[in-house]
Design an enzyme around this catalytic site. Structure first.
Site, PDB file in Angstrom:
ATOM      1  N   LYS A  22     -11.201  15.423  37.694  1.00 51.42           N
ATOM      2  CA  LYS A  22      -9.782  15.185  37.987  1.00 51.42           C
ATOM      3  C   LYS A  22      -9.097  16.483  38.405  1.00 51.42           C
ATOM      4  CE  LYS A  22      -6.736  15.095  34.398  1.00 51.42           C
ATOM      5  NZ  LYS A  22      -5.627  16.052  34.540  1.00 51.42           N
ATOM      6  N   CYS A 116       6.978  18.412  29.227  1.00 53.63           N
ATOM      7  CA  CYS A 116       5.671  17.757  29.157  1.00 53.63           C
ATOM      8  C   CYS A 116       5.327  17.645  27.686  1.00 53.63           C
ATOM      9  CB  CYS A 116       4.671  18.630  29.899  1.00 53.63           C
ATOM     10  SG  CYS A 116       2.969  18.211  29.627  1.00 53.63           S
ATOM     11  N   ASP A 308      -8.691  21.753  27.044  1.00 52.94           N
ATOM     12  CA  ASP A 308      -8.864  20.322  27.322  1.00 52.94           C
ATOM     13  C   ASP A 308      -9.995  19.685  26.504  1.00 52.94           C
ATOM     14  OD1 ASP A 308      -6.799  20.555  29.100  1.00 52.94           O
ATOM     15  OD2 ASP A 308      -8.054  20.596  30.895  1.00 52.94           O
ATOM     16  N   ARG A 400      -5.322   8.077  32.931  1.00 51.23           N
ATOM     17  CA  ARG A 400      -4.932   9.139  33.867  1.00 51.23           C
ATOM     18  C   ARG A 400      -6.142   9.997  34.240  1.00 51.23           C
ATOM     19  NH1 ARG A 400       0.573  12.202  32.433  1.00 51.23           N
ATOM     20  NH2 ARG A 400      -0.165  13.264  34.292  1.00 51.23           N
TER      21      ARG A 400
HETATM   22  N1  EPU Z   1       2.466  28.689  32.442  1.00 49.69           N
HETATM   23  C1  EPU Z   1       3.669  29.359  32.524  1.00 49.69           C
HETATM   24  N2  EPU Z   1       4.229  29.527  33.765  1.00 49.69           N
HETATM   25  C2  EPU Z   1       3.637  29.055  34.905  1.00 49.69           C
HETATM   26  C3  EPU Z   1       2.405  28.364  34.803  1.00 49.69           C
HETATM   27  C4  EPU Z   1       1.854  28.188  33.549  1.00 49.69           C
HETATM   28  O1  EPU Z   1       4.224  29.798  31.528  1.00 49.69           O
HETATM   29  O2  EPU Z   1       4.204  29.241  35.998  1.00 49.69           O
HETATM   30  C5  EPU Z   1       1.869  28.450  31.107  1.00 49.69           C
HETATM   31  C6  EPU Z   1       1.875  26.962  30.764  1.00 49.69           C
HETATM   32  O3  EPU Z   1       3.116  26.586  30.220  1.00 49.69           O
HETATM   33  C7  EPU Z   1       0.729  26.843  29.786  1.00 49.69           C
HETATM   34  C8  EPU Z   1      -0.260  27.912  30.284  1.00 49.69           C
HETATM   35  O4  EPU Z   1       0.502  28.794  31.114  1.00 49.69           O
HETATM   36  O5  EPU Z   1       1.162  27.153  28.499  1.00 49.69           O
HETATM   37  C9  EPU Z   1      -1.430  27.356  31.063  1.00 49.69           C
HETATM   38  O6  EPU Z   1      -0.967  26.695  32.218  1.00 49.69           O
HETATM   39  P1  EPU Z   1      -1.821  26.568  33.559  1.00 49.69           P
HETATM   40  O7  EPU Z   1      -0.898  26.801  34.690  1.00 49.69           O
HETATM   41  O8  EPU Z   1      -3.044  27.399  33.458  1.00 49.69           O
HETATM   42  O9  EPU Z   1      -2.224  25.050  33.500  1.00 49.69           O
HETATM   43  P2  EPU Z   1      -1.926  23.915  34.548  1.00 49.69           P
HETATM   44  O10 EPU Z   1      -2.326  24.348  35.905  1.00 49.69           O
HETATM   45  O11 EPU Z   1      -0.560  23.379  34.342  1.00 49.69           O
HETATM   46  C10 EPU Z   1      -4.333  22.934  34.285  1.00 49.69           C
HETATM   47  C11 EPU Z   1      -4.916  21.583  34.001  1.00 49.69           C
HETATM   48  C12 EPU Z   1      -4.676  21.240  32.552  1.00 49.69           C
HETATM   49  C13 EPU Z   1      -5.337  22.302  31.684  1.00 49.69           C
HETATM   50  C14 EPU Z   1      -4.778  23.690  32.040  1.00 49.69           C
HETATM   51  C15 EPU Z   1      -5.419  24.829  31.292  1.00 49.69           C
HETATM   52  C16 EPU Z   1      -4.731  20.472  36.117  1.00 49.69           C
HETATM   53  C17 EPU Z   1      -4.115  19.401  36.933  1.00 49.69           C
HETATM   54  N3  EPU Z   1      -4.304  20.595  34.871  1.00 49.69           N
HETATM   55  O12 EPU Z   1      -2.930  22.817  34.028  1.00 49.69           O
HETATM   56  O13 EPU Z   1      -5.321  19.987  32.330  1.00 49.69           O
HETATM   57  O14 EPU Z   1      -5.098  22.045  30.326  1.00 49.69           O
HETATM   58  O15 EPU Z   1      -4.942  23.915  33.463  1.00 49.69           O
HETATM   59  O16 EPU Z   1      -6.782  24.836  31.514  1.00 49.69           O
HETATM   60  O17 EPU Z   1      -5.597  21.191  36.591  1.00 49.69           O
HETATM   61  C18 EPU Z   1      -5.757  17.954  31.250  1.00 49.69           C
HETATM   62  O18 EPU Z   1      -6.588  17.717  32.139  1.00 49.69           O
HETATM   63  O19 EPU Z   1      -5.669  17.267  30.199  1.00 49.69           O
HETATM   64  C19 EPU Z   1      -4.849  19.083  31.421  1.00 49.69           C
HETATM   65  C20 EPU Z   1      -3.708  19.220  30.727  1.00 49.69           C
END
Ligand code: EPU
Length: 421
Positions: A22, A116, A308, A400
């Site tokens: 995903k 979220c 995850d 999802r």
């Molecule tokens: N963060 C910030 N500012 C930003 C971006 C992120 O503070 O601009 C913080 C977030 O709030 C969080 C941390 O950094 O506390 C990690 O966020 P990240 O951006 O790395 O995660 P994401 O891109 O939002 C993806 C996956 C998540 C997974 C995380 C961490 C996708 C679509 N989602 O989220 O997947 O947990 O990376 O590995 O790729 C899931 O599949 O269940 C899921 C939540």
């Protein structure tokens, strides 16, 4: 709302094929916004989140045609650079459209995703990076309003290796003038897969999968279809979920069609706890073992222990011998499965970002409610292990991100019934 009736305990046996990831599929589909021609895929998983991203991309003018897991996405003629709140609020990954829209059209208006369940998840790092590339950004009426004449390559150092920010900036940098270097980039396999997809379309990217990603900007007319269908990597999180299911059931389960190297830390942890795992090139074979022993884990960006898989690991830890400690460092509110698991007899004490889990001899069935995707997976794992019939409500969270999970578990011998509602 559908619910699942799961009767346990059961021993799982057989082979399960893992679907495409995903979290790789979502950014790769968004990346087709950069390609002014049809792109073909042969492994798009049927998931709610994938349907959502397709809906958002279609709202921008993307044309798609679908045949089972095959998909053609054609972004030749896009006519809208606006991602509406009504769509973005349902899935945070929608914010990934910002980079490619800005790079291709010099303008984008994307709803802020909002709160979220698992944490605040701001997008400040995405926006800081876009500004470094020369975008002007304003937040107006809940929307990110971004514009630029032409993005310009830059060195961007991320304060945290955000997966989404790395992906968004990589896509923006593809059509920027000059070279972009992302320092402290996320190193997750899904980043590598996005880079592989872009490379297959003629983009020059180095270092994906390391903390320094270099993207050489190019003109849109130099992007070229690869001539082959793109195949997204296998879902390491789905694989981990089935591996843990196999271990918890004391069964014999071969989990196949993914890269076990993407789960090195998880597999090492499970082995250290006493799991009997045969690790192949594209499979992990779970074999019967003695009862596992407790351990300590702390979630961390890749290659650390994935957040995850944290909830599923806590389901396992609830049933092993001795105590375990889990510390969640990525999201501030990712223990929502704990009170639900407690209803099935799991013994967990929360203290700040850590959880102490005391292994119990057996779990008992209960009605429980899913709160987010991975929490739902943890509840299914507990229910498969618990004595009696558990009713798992709000399984739309599960749908999802897990393709046909009830069917896959049934094929392994689980007693699961989906009640439509
Ligand atoms: N963060 C910030 N500012 C930003 C971006 C992120 O503070 O601009 C913080 C977030 O709030 C969080 C941390 O950094 O506390 C990690 O966020 P990240 O951006 O790395 O995660 P994401 O891109 O939002 C993806 C996956 C998540 C997974 C995380 C961490 C996708 C679509 N989602 O989220 O997947 O947990 O990376 O590995 O790729 C899931 O599949 O269940 C899921 C939540």
């Amino acid at each position: 709302m559908d619910k699942l009736l799961v009767t346990g305990p059961c021993r799982l046996n057989g082979t399960v094929h893992i679907s495409s990831a995903k979290n790789a599929t979502l950014p790769i589909l968004v990346a087709t916004l950069l390609c002014p021609y049809p792109v073909k895929f042969d492994s798009i998983p049927e998931l709610m989140d994938v349907a959502t991203i397709i809906k958002i991309l279609e709202s921008m003018g993307l044309k798609t045609s679908k045949n089972g897991n095959e998909l053609v996405a054609d972004a030749s003629h896009l006519d809208n650079q606006h991602a509406d709140y009504s769509l973005v609020k349902t899935m945070r990954a929608s914010v990934l459209v910002l980079g490619p829209l800005l790079a291709r059209y010099g303008v984008a208006s994307v709803s802020l995703p909002g709160g979220c369940a698992i944490g605040a998840r701001p997008v400040d790092i995405h926006l800081m990076g876009m500004e470094k590339l020369g975008a002007e950004i304003e937040i107006e009426n809940g929307y990110i309003k971004a514009k630029c004449t032409k993005l310009k390559g830059a060195v961007i150092t991320l304060p945290f290796p955000s997966v989404g920010a790395t992906e968004n900036l990589m896509m923006a940098a593809v059509l920027a003038e000059g070279t972009t270097v992302i320092e402290n980039a996320a190193m997750e396999p899904e980043i590598d897969d996005l880079a592989d997809f872009l490379i297959s379309q003629g983009v020059k990217i180095e270092g994906a999968g390391t903390s320094r990603v270099i993207i050489h900007g190019m003109d849109i007319k130099d992007l070229k279809p690869s001539g082959k269908n793109y195949r997204v990597i296998g879902d390491r999180i789905e694989a981990a979920t089935f591996i843990i299911a196999g271990i918890m059931s004391g069964g014999d389960v071969k989990v196949t069609d993914f890269n076990p190297k993407h789960l090195t830390y998880v597999l090492e942890t499970l082995t250290k706890m006493g799991a009997n795992l045969e690790i192949g090139d594209n499979y992990v074979h779970v074999k019967k073992s003695e009862r596992l022993k407790g351990t300590m884990i702390e979630t961390a960006p890749y290659p650390g222990f994935p957040t995850d898989v944290q909830a599923q690991m806590m389901a396992l830890m609830s049933t092993v011998e001795g105590n375990s400690i889990v510390t969640e460092t990525i999201f501030e509110n990712r223990f929502m499965h704990v009170p639900e698991m407690a209803r099935m007899g799991s013994k967990v004490t929360l203290k700040g970002h850590s959880a102490l889990i005391e292994g119990v001899d057996s779990l008992s069935a209960a009605p429980v409610m899913c709160t987010d995707l991975r929490a739902s997976a943890a509840l299914i794992l507990c229910a498969l292990n618990a004595h009696g019939q558990s009713e798992i409500q709000r399984v739309y969270h599960l749908d999802r991100g897990y393709e046909k999970i009830d069917e896959k578990l049934t094929n392994l011998g689980a007693k699961i019934e989906r009640v439509k509602g």
